[in-house]
Design an enzyme around this catalytic site. Structure first.
Site, short mmCIF file in Angstrom:
data_model
loop_
_atom_site.label_atom_id
_atom_site.label_comp_id
_atom_site.label_asym_id
_atom_site.label_seq_id
_atom_site.Cartn_x
_atom_site.Cartn_y
_atom_site.Cartn_z
N HIS A 126 -1.50 -3.67 -3.61
CA HIS A 126 -1.42 -2.21 -3.47
C HIS A 126 -2.07 -1.60 -4.72
CE1 HIS A 126 0.65 1.72 -3.46
NE2 HIS A 126 0.92 1.50 -2.19
N ASP A 203 5.68 -8.07 -7.30
CA ASP A 203 5.84 -6.78 -6.61
C ASP A 203 6.61 -7.07 -5.32
OD1 ASP A 203 5.63 -4.58 -5.02
OD2 ASP A 203 3.50 -4.23 -5.38
N GLN A 206 7.73 -4.80 -0.68
CA GLN A 206 7.78 -5.07 0.76
C GLN A 206 8.58 -6.34 1.06
OE1 GLN A 206 6.81 -2.92 2.91
NE2 GLN A 206 5.48 -1.60 1.70
N LYS A 229 12.13 2.28 0.13
CA LYS A 229 11.66 1.31 1.14
C LYS A 229 12.79 0.38 1.56
CE LYS A 229 6.94 1.30 -0.70
NZ LYS A 229 6.15 2.02 0.30
N CYS A 367 -3.36 2.28 0.77
CA CYS A 367 -3.41 2.08 -0.69
C CYS A 367 -3.85 0.68 -1.05
CB CYS A 367 -2.07 2.41 -1.35
SG CYS A 367 -1.61 4.12 -1.20
#
Ligand code: PLP
Length: 409
Positions: A126, A203, A206, A229, A367
């Site tokens: 991202h 990261d 997600q 999220k 993104c």
């Protein structure tokens, strides 16, 4: 509708927003990778805070301030348990994933990056895990290196050993791709990086909402995610860092709360976690995030993972049957998102027609512009799933895509 593991029909009732119609049609919300909807438990926690004990934290001796401080710190403990951090002071509240990455790029980068060094990322990051590293590399005279992917959107792991060279100071990579749905082999990546004494930043924006993430089991040095999220509020996020790293790195922002003493000559910084939380934090956000985590714990991440996996397999199967549909990202191990293109039709046009049918998907580059450049496409149509999505949602998506294909071709 009942899947084998979760009673989705019952669980959906916890999410008031999902009850509405859009453009006269039942809302089918498939933009969960952008942001998830919030259960009543989260909305009630926010309301209770503002109605009953709104106050600043760590400052007042009065009862309301003590209550707010207790709730804020209990939220930290809840987050720490959720990701299995060894200490709750390894959990730093941020504004979100983006801020967590900027915090590490600024502090780690200024302390350890020298001219000629490099930071390693992957081709599926991202923008928030690209740009902060570009900025600090430019400032320090360092290079940003990229681990490539294959045509299926899977990392070329065979190229990793050569990229983890003695100039590489940190490897920052995503657990799950927001555009492709690829789940990376995070354990293997971290083992290889640590084998060469290179720290990692994961990261998990997600990942945490789709599977159990255990920072100690992963042996992650840093891990970041966003509250919004994972069924929590916007404006709150988490940076996890191993105690030994957070103690060594300098503070990032200066201000109230991150200090022990201040004089015009010298400031003595506060201990963890306050050293990294300058100014009034997002108290309600932390409380809301904690409520979301408690809610998710009640359902169980294992059950969520299994149920979503089943739904995604069903969606892949149904979408495959649509003539002219091409998947972007074909990893076997996947979670969250399915990206596709339709007969050379621009993704925005497909997205608009789906919206007319009450179906919310994301279109565009998500993104991840460099990733779209690799596939030589302007963007994709992305349907992204949460545990509250049903087979009926998938069937409506498939019918909607068929209709869009008919109208646009
Ligand atoms: N990383 C990934 C993989 C994402 O999907 C996102 C958001 O879509 C981000 C980082 C940035 O998250 P935020 O905008 O909440 O900081």
């Amino acid at each position: 509708m009942i899947t084998s593991v979760l009673n989705t029909a019952e669980l959906r009732k916890d999410f008031p927003l999902l009850e509405q119609s859009v453009n006269g049609k039942k809302l089918v919300y498939l933009d969960n990778a952008a942001t998830t909807q919030k259960p009543k438990e989260v909305l009630e926690a926010l309301n209770t805070y503002y109605e009953e004990y709104n106050s600043n934290v760590h400052r007042g001796v009065h009862l309301l301030s003590q209550k707010a401080t207790d709730a804020y710190e209990a939220a930290r403990t809840n987050v720490a348990a959720f990701i299995n951090a060894k200490h709750s002071h390894e959990v730093i509240f941020t504004r979100g994933t983006t801020e967590g990455i900027n915090l590490i790029s600024n502090t780690f980068g200024r302390m350890f990056l020298q001219k000629g060094d490099s930071i390693l990322i992957t081709a599926m990051e991202h923008h928030s895990n690209i740009v902060p590293w570009q900025m600090i590399c430019e400032e320090r005279g360092a290079t940003l290196k990229v681990l490539p992917i294959d045509d299926d959107g899977v990392l070329k792991m065979e190229e990793l050993p050569a990229l983890l060279d003695d100039k590489t100071k940190l490897f920052a990579f995503t657990y799950v791709s927001n555009s492709l749905g690829t789940v990376n082999d995070v354990h293997e990546i971290i083992a290889q990086a640590h084998g060469k004494n290179i720290p990692v930043l994961v990261d998990a924006a997600q990942a945490v909402q789709h599977m159990k993430v255990d920072v100690q089991h992963l042996d992650a040095d840093f891990l970041v995610f966003s509250g919004h999220k994972i069924y929590g509020p916007t404006g709150i996020g988490v940076l996890y860092g191993k105690e030994q790293w957070l103690n060594v790195l300098p503070p990032w922002q200066g201000g109230g709360d991150m200090i022990k003493t201040v004089s015009f000559e010298k400031t003595v910084y506060n201990e963890l976690p306050y050293k990294y939380e300058a100014g009034t934090p997002d108290v309600s956000g932390a409380i809301g995030l904690s409520a979301a985590i408690t809610y998710l714990n009640g359902i169980g991440l294992e059950a969520i993972e299994e149920s979503e996996h089943e739904l995604i397999q069903y969606a892949l199967e149904k979408l495959t049957a649509i003539e002219g549909l091409t998947f972007i990202g074909k990893a076997k191990d996947r979670a969250g998102a399915i990206s596709f293109l339709l007969n050379g039709i621009h993704p925005f046009d497909v997205g608009e027609l789906l919206d007319k049918q009450g179906i919310a998907v994301r279109t565009g580059h998500h993104c991840t512009q460099p990733l779209m450049d690799i596939f030589n496409i302007p963007g994709t149509v992305r349907a992204s799933f949460a545990f509250y999505n049903t087979r009926e949602d998938v069937d409506l998506l498939v019918a909607g895509v068929r209709k869009a294909a008919q109208m646009l071709s």
